[in-house]
Design a protein around this motif. Structure first.
Motif, PDB file in Angstrom:
ATOM      1  N   GLU A   1      68.038 -23.617  28.101  1.00 14.22           N
ATOM      2  CA  GLU A   1      68.468 -23.562  26.701  1.00 14.22           C
ATOM      3  C   GLU A   1      67.958 -24.780  25.929  1.00 14.22           C
TER       4      GLU A   1
ATOM      5  N   MET B   1      64.147 -24.428  25.340  1.00 14.62           N
ATOM      6  CA  MET B   1      63.797 -23.486  24.272  1.00 14.62           C
ATOM      7  C   MET B   1      64.175 -24.041  22.908  1.00 14.62           C
TER       8      MET B   1
ATOM      9  N   ASN C   1      61.676 -24.828  19.759  1.00 10.72           N
ATOM     10  CA  ASN C   1      61.961 -24.343  18.403  1.00 10.72           C
ATOM     11  C   ASN C   1      62.001 -25.497  17.400  1.00 10.72           C
TER      12      ASN C   1
ATOM     13  N   ILE D   1      70.612 -16.531  31.628  1.00 11.83           N
ATOM     14  CA  ILE D   1      69.406 -17.296  31.291  1.00 11.83           C
ATOM     15  C   ILE D   1      68.673 -17.662  32.565  1.00 11.83           C
TER      16      ILE D   1
ATOM     17  N   TYR E   1      61.108 -20.472  27.624  1.00 12.55           N
ATOM     18  CA  TYR E   1      59.775 -20.590  27.020  1.00 12.55           C
ATOM     19  C   TYR E   1      59.608 -21.973  26.407  1.00 12.55           C
TER      20      TYR E   1
END
Lengths: 361, 361
Positions: B244, B247, B251, B286, B290
């Motif tokens: 988490e 990613m 972002n 999860i 990525y």
């Protein structure tokens, strides 16, 4: 049977509304600014009827019977009926309503039609009820239906002041400058071909508010400063500043979408190409400003005096799609990805009209 | 003639380095974390030669003579020679160097090869000079060549501590955990077909530092907290948390790129599809993370125990490209946009090797 007919414009934010601090009252986490677009090109027409012969409240949208049951719509109707009763307690507020509404643009175009739709709904009933309220007062009701609808009541440049109060009584739209202040402001909308459904903005906003770290900084630090600067740029008719702030705010809004978890993407590769075109247009001086709402469509603002430079550059790639009217430039690098263009300009707010939409059978 | 041969790995950041506070010394605006990838799949091999017969310093990269003149490379060579002189002032530091370097992966793949390249360059010369320095000390030299190169000296999980000092003496790489701590960590790299040249990261960083409002918040508030959380997730071998955070940080990095002016886009529509695949993989729990560097290629981390679930989902769309080896799943929704995949895993840091690259004629 009594009735009233109005038309209402679309508005495209240059300082974006993204985030609710109260989702029942549609109270935003930041103030926003928009330009109202001409109703010659994009408008919602609405006739509101009230009659003792109606058994229930009804809405016909583009000929189809739609529900009025949503909590948001009910809140708007209740507010308007309460105001009517306060103003004149003669039983009109108790009559059932039939609302007939039409857009002059394809809903499929992916343009936020809810702003124009709710503004027309609220204004048609306000006129039907002969309410003396001014537009900012009505904007508080429209806001409850759809946040950005509050800005569609006014023409020209409009601010939605977020307000501070818990009951939302100071969260309303105000005019920054009327259309006459800068009548030469124009816009081209590039409608992007896209079969994928975007994240609905209400859902997207909640995700961003809950999960984006950068969002908090945007609403606390970035927007308040930009709000004042953009207002000033509009009052000064300073296009380069207005354009830079507009583009930066579009970038900032899409940044906090991408910073959400899971990330929200509204821009696609065609949107990025539109940005590239605007960057090419602006190589020597800033004469065009892109902005993107919660979808891939690109709106480019420019001043009429730069029309040929701006449109000519877009035409190079997308001159073969619908919407160019009698404009003609050279196509040198034809590309796919755009469905149609809409050429439009700054426009008026809601208004009463002669045309009456009849009730479908 | 004396020589030394080493090989060096690629590392892919899970907490991104983006922004320099000193571009001469390559001092970053924030600390970062990376996973070192296996040299079985991706590595740079380098042999450093020193001889009194050489007339100038030379570099052969993949068989081609390249310049060693850049300020960055010169700073590295000067540091190494100075250390050698301090250690043993016997004239070796004065000998001209010939560096022969090769990647076992196509440079065209768009993988940041400069990290592995500079790490190999620095380590080969350090070994040639018989320097007693530890890897963290050498990482400060590698950092001057290419920021993220400092992380390629170590295997496993690596932190680059940004440091505070103006001279950069505390800005260095350290090991968070060796490969043996979590040897089952694997990665698939999806190489995106892309003919457009991305904004070089050095240029992009400067634009972001100068123009992004949100960037300041990222480096001040977001990254320091995430750095501690990610270190802990690694030490706990807590894949869902690690994933988490990874990613979210990808972002966040791409958000501040988009918030730059002009905006910088590294993700394209294919990258977004890769994100969508990972979201589908993670629907129930999860098990995949990525991350994207300054380009559209997607790196997905996962644990070996989830290999079939993770690879099977990617294969559905991109099973027909090169790189799958003997892996075989079902192709159900073939798509274009990916050139090849690279299957790899967590790996070792720089090491001396027997193989010698000979000097091209």
């Amino acid at each position: 049977m009594i009735y009233s007919s109005v038309s209402s414009p679309v508005n495209i934010a240059t300082l974006k509304y993204w985030g609710k601090r109260d989702s029942k009252l549609n109270l935003p986490t930041n103030s926003s600014i928009s330009v109202t677009l001409s109703q010659n090109d994009l408008k919602t027409t609405t006739t509101a009827y009230a009659s003792s012969e109606f058994n229930e409240d009804r809405l016909f949208l583009n000929g189809k019977l739609e529900s009025l049951d949503s909590e948001r719509t009910q809140a708007c109707l209740l507010d308007l009926r309460t105001l009517r009763k306060q103003y004149k307690d003669d039983g009109v507020a108790e009559l059932k309503l039939t609302i007939v509404s039409e857009n002059n643009f394809p809903t499929a175009a992916g343009l936020a039609s809810s702003a124009a739709g709710f503004a027309a709904l609220i204004y048609s009933i306000a006129k039907l009820y002969d309410l003396p309220s001014d537009l900012s007062e009505l904007s508080k009701i429209a806001r409850k239906g759809s946040g950005s609808a509050c800005r569609s009541l006014f023409g020209g440049f409009v601010a939605w002041e977020m307000g501070e109060k818990e009951d939302g009584s100071d969260s309303k739209a105000v005019e920054i400058a009327p259309i006459s202040h800068w009548p030469s402001l124009k816009a081209i909308i590039l409608i992007v071909s896209d079969d994928k459904k975007d994240t609905p903005s209400t859902v997207g906003m909640q995700t961003t508010v809950k999960t984006s770290d950068l969002f908090q900084y945007r609403i606390r630090e970035v927007v308040p400063k930009r709000f004042e600067e953009m207002k000033q740029a509009i009052l000064d008719k300073d296009f380069p500043s207005f354009a830079e702030l507009t583009m930066k705010d579009s970038n900032s809004f899409h940044s906090v979408c991408l910073d959400s978890y899971p990330p929200i993407f509204y821009l696609n590769d065609v949107s990025k190409h539109c940005i590239k075109i605007v960057q090419d247009i602006n190589k020597e001086e800033i004469i065009a400003a892109y902005t993107f709402d919660a979808g891939p469509n690109c709106v480019v603002y420019y001043d009429e005096k730069d029309e040929d430079k701006v449109l000519g550059e877009v035409y190079k790639y997308y001159g073969n799609v619908n919407g160019w009217g009698n404009k003609k430039y050279e196509i040198t690098n034809e590309r796919s990805g755009i469905n149609r263009v809409i050429l439009t300009s700054i426009g008026d707010g809601v208004k009463e009209i002669e045309e009456i939409l009849s009730i479908p059978n």
